[in-house]
Write a protein that holds these residues in place. Structure first.
Motif, PDB file in Angstrom:
ATOM      1  N   PRO A   1      -0.784  15.008  -9.261  1.00 35.32           N
ATOM      2  CA  PRO A   1       0.422  15.800  -9.038  1.00 35.32           C
ATOM      3  C   PRO A   1       1.377  15.867 -10.220  1.00 35.32           C
ATOM      4  O   PRO A   1       2.362  16.596 -10.166  1.00 35.32           O
ATOM      5  CB  PRO A   1       1.093  15.097  -7.861  1.00 35.32           C
ATOM      6  N   GLY A   2       1.103  15.111 -11.278  1.00 31.22           N
ATOM      7  CA  GLY A   2       1.999  15.130 -12.434  1.00 31.22           C
ATOM      8  C   GLY A   2       3.131  14.132 -12.284  1.00 31.22           C
ATOM      9  O   GLY A   2       3.178  13.357 -11.336  1.00 31.22           O
ATOM     10  N   ARG A   3       4.023  14.163 -13.232  1.00 32.28           N
ATOM     11  CA  ARG A   3       5.154  13.237 -13.229  1.00 32.28           C
ATOM     12  C   ARG A   3       6.170  13.629 -12.187  1.00 32.28           C
ATOM     13  O   ARG A   3       6.512  14.789 -12.028  1.00 32.28           O
ATOM     14  CB  ARG A   3       5.849  13.242 -14.588  1.00 32.28           C
ATOM     15  N   PHE A   4       6.670  12.641 -11.483  1.00 37.30           N
ATOM     16  CA  PHE A   4       7.768  12.805 -10.527  1.00 37.30           C
ATOM     17  C   PHE A   4       7.550  13.993  -9.581  1.00 37.30           C
ATOM     18  O   PHE A   4       8.352  14.926  -9.562  1.00 37.30           O
ATOM     19  CB  PHE A   4       9.096  12.947 -11.256  1.00 37.30           C
ATOM     20  N   PRO A   5       6.474  13.958  -8.809  1.00 36.04           N
ATOM     21  CA  PRO A   5       6.217  15.066  -7.891  1.00 36.04           C
ATOM     22  C   PRO A   5       7.347  15.216  -6.876  1.00 36.04           C
ATOM     23  O   PRO A   5       7.985  14.244  -6.492  1.00 36.04           O
ATOM     24  CB  PRO A   5       4.918  14.643  -7.199  1.00 36.04           C
ATOM     25  N   GLY A   6       7.561  16.430  -6.476  1.00 36.36           N
ATOM     26  CA  GLY A   6       8.587  16.688  -5.481  1.00 36.36           C
ATOM     27  C   GLY A   6       9.989  16.822  -6.031  1.00 36.36           C
ATOM     28  O   GLY A   6      10.922  17.114  -5.300  1.00 36.36           O
ATOM     29  N   LYS A   7      10.167  16.585  -7.334  1.00 40.19           N
ATOM     30  CA  LYS A   7      11.517  16.711  -7.918  1.00 40.19           C
ATOM     31  C   LYS A   7      11.711  18.093  -8.450  1.00 40.19           C
ATOM     32  O   LYS A   7      10.840  18.777  -8.827  1.00 40.19           O
ATOM     33  CB  LYS A   7      11.717  15.698  -9.031  1.00 40.19           C
TER      34      LYS A   7
ATOM     35  N   TRP B   1       3.233   8.703   6.703  1.00 38.47           N
ATOM     36  CA  TRP B   1       2.291   9.040   5.626  1.00 38.47           C
ATOM     37  C   TRP B   1       1.369  10.156   6.061  1.00 38.47           C
ATOM     38  O   TRP B   1       0.866  10.122   7.161  1.00 38.47           O
ATOM     39  CB  TRP B   1       1.460   7.809   5.257  1.00 38.47           C
ATOM     40  N   PRO B   2       1.059  11.117   5.229  1.00 32.19           N
ATOM     41  CA  PRO B   2       1.628  11.427   3.924  1.00 32.19           C
ATOM     42  C   PRO B   2       2.706  12.497   3.991  1.00 32.19           C
ATOM     43  O   PRO B   2       3.073  13.072   2.972  1.00 32.19           O
ATOM     44  CB  PRO B   2       0.409  11.949   3.161  1.00 32.19           C
ATOM     45  N   ASP B   3       3.198  12.755   5.190  1.00 29.83           N
ATOM     46  CA  ASP B   3       4.123  13.873   5.369  1.00 29.83           C
ATOM     47  C   ASP B   3       5.589  13.550   5.112  1.00 29.83           C
ATOM     48  O   ASP B   3       6.398  14.468   4.985  1.00 29.83           O
ATOM     49  CB  ASP B   3       3.944  14.460   6.773  1.00 29.83           C
ATOM     50  N   ALA B   4       5.938  12.277   5.041  1.00 25.15           N
ATOM     51  CA  ALA B   4       7.319  11.881   4.758  1.00 25.15           C
ATOM     52  C   ALA B   4       7.383  11.198   3.393  1.00 25.15           C
ATOM     53  O   ALA B   4       6.455  10.469   3.022  1.00 25.15           O
ATOM     54  CB  ALA B   4       7.839  10.943   5.829  1.00 25.15           C
ATOM     55  N   PRO B   5       8.447  11.421   2.639  1.00 19.76           N
ATOM     56  CA  PRO B   5       8.577  10.808   1.312  1.00 19.76           C
ATOM     57  C   PRO B   5       8.516   9.284   1.352  1.00 19.76           C
ATOM     58  O   PRO B   5       8.848   8.657   2.355  1.00 19.76           O
ATOM     59  CB  PRO B   5       9.951  11.277   0.829  1.00 19.76           C
TER      60      PRO B   5
ATOM     61  N   LEU C   1       0.853  -1.178   0.000  1.00 16.28           N
ATOM     62  CA  LEU C   1       0.000   0.000   0.000  1.00 16.28           C
ATOM     63  C   LEU C   1       0.894   1.234   0.000  1.00 16.28           C
ATOM     64  O   LEU C   1       2.031   1.182   0.487  1.00 16.28           O
ATOM     65  CB  LEU C   1      -0.890   0.001   1.237  1.00 16.28           C
ATOM     66  N   PRO C   2       0.407   2.349  -0.511  1.00 16.15           N
ATOM     67  CA  PRO C   2       1.246   3.556  -0.516  1.00 16.15           C
ATOM     68  C   PRO C   2       1.774   3.916   0.871  1.00 16.15           C
ATOM     69  O   PRO C   2       2.941   4.278   1.010  1.00 16.15           O
ATOM     70  CB  PRO C   2       0.301   4.634  -1.052  1.00 16.15           C
ATOM     71  N   CYS C   3       0.937   3.793   1.898  1.00 20.44           N
ATOM     72  CA  CYS C   3       1.375   4.175   3.248  1.00 20.44           C
ATOM     73  C   CYS C   3       2.504   3.300   3.775  1.00 20.44           C
ATOM     74  O   CYS C   3       3.247   3.715   4.671  1.00 20.44           O
ATOM     75  CB  CYS C   3       0.207   4.152   4.220  1.00 20.44           C
ATOM     76  N   GLU C   4       2.663   2.114   3.218  1.00 17.20           N
ATOM     77  CA  GLU C   4       3.732   1.212   3.654  1.00 17.20           C
ATOM     78  C   GLU C   4       5.096   1.627   3.099  1.00 17.20           C
ATOM     79  O   GLU C   4       6.112   1.056   3.471  1.00 17.20           O
ATOM     80  CB  GLU C   4       3.403  -0.225   3.242  1.00 17.20           C
ATOM     81  N   ARG C   5       5.089   2.619   2.239  1.00 20.38           N
ATOM     82  CA  ARG C   5       6.335   3.107   1.643  1.00 20.38           C
ATOM     83  C   ARG C   5       6.830   4.404   2.287  1.00 20.38           C
ATOM     84  O   ARG C   5       7.801   4.990   1.842  1.00 20.38           O
ATOM     85  CB  ARG C   5       6.159   3.323   0.139  1.00 20.38           C
TER      86      ARG C   5
ATOM     87  N   ASP D   1      10.571   6.171  -4.057  1.00 16.86           N
ATOM     88  CA  ASP D   1       9.623   5.349  -4.808  1.00 16.86           C
ATOM     89  C   ASP D   1       8.716   6.301  -5.583  1.00 16.86           C
ATOM     90  O   ASP D   1       7.768   6.862  -5.028  1.00 16.86           O
ATOM     91  CB  ASP D   1       8.808   4.474  -3.854  1.00 16.86           C
ATOM     92  N   VAL D   2       9.013   6.521  -6.848  1.00 22.13           N
ATOM     93  CA  VAL D   2       8.295   7.538  -7.633  1.00 22.13           C
ATOM     94  C   VAL D   2       6.819   7.208  -7.798  1.00 22.13           C
ATOM     95  O   VAL D   2       5.989   8.111  -7.875  1.00 22.13           O
ATOM     96  CB  VAL D   2       8.963   7.790  -9.009  1.00 22.13           C
ATOM     97  N   ILE D   3       6.459   5.946  -7.822  1.00 26.91           N
ATOM     98  CA  ILE D   3       5.056   5.576  -7.971  1.00 26.91           C
ATOM     99  C   ILE D   3       4.283   5.909  -6.697  1.00 26.91           C
ATOM    100  O   ILE D   3       3.223   6.538  -6.735  1.00 26.91           O
ATOM    101  CB  ILE D   3       4.922   4.088  -8.333  1.00 26.91           C
TER     102      ILE D   3
END
Length: 100
Positions: free
Chosen positions: A94-100, A16-20, A8-12, A30-32
């Motif tokens: 958020p588009g491609r590669f958010p945060g970059k 969550w959702p404040d840390a990358p 799950l996304p939160c397991e990465r 993890d870009v996905i």
């Protein structure tokens, strides 16, 4: 053909959702999962002051689905994203590669 199991996304993310989000056992981003995280952050901002039940009325997306997206416990699909964006009148993708 069965779907491949995935985290799950939160397991990465450690917070969550404040840390990358990172790839397990590495410090690599993890870009996905980052797309899902940034979408959750945008959704959280869009819902500021709005209850999940009110959001359900606005968007047609079940409140529990919205809650799962916010907490990283589901991977939102395109139909859900489109309903949320239309009902909340905001861009959440958020588009491609958010945060970059």
């Amino acid at each position: 053909m069965a779907r491949t199991e995935r985290d799950l996304p939160c397991e990465r993310s450690s917070k969550w959702p404040d840390a990358p989000c990172t790839v397990p056992d590495t410090s690599e981003v993890d870009v996905i999962a980052e797309v899902a995280r940034h979408l959750a952050l945008r959704l959280r901002d869009a819902l500021a002051g709005t209850s999940l039940r009110a959001a359900e009325e606005l968007t047609g997306v079940n409140y529990s689905t919205i809650n799962k997206i916010l907490h990283g416990r589901s991977w939102p699909d395109v139909a859900t994203l489109a309903k949320l964006e239309a009902g909340l009148d905001t861009e959440l993708w958020p588009g491609r590669f958010p945060g970059k």
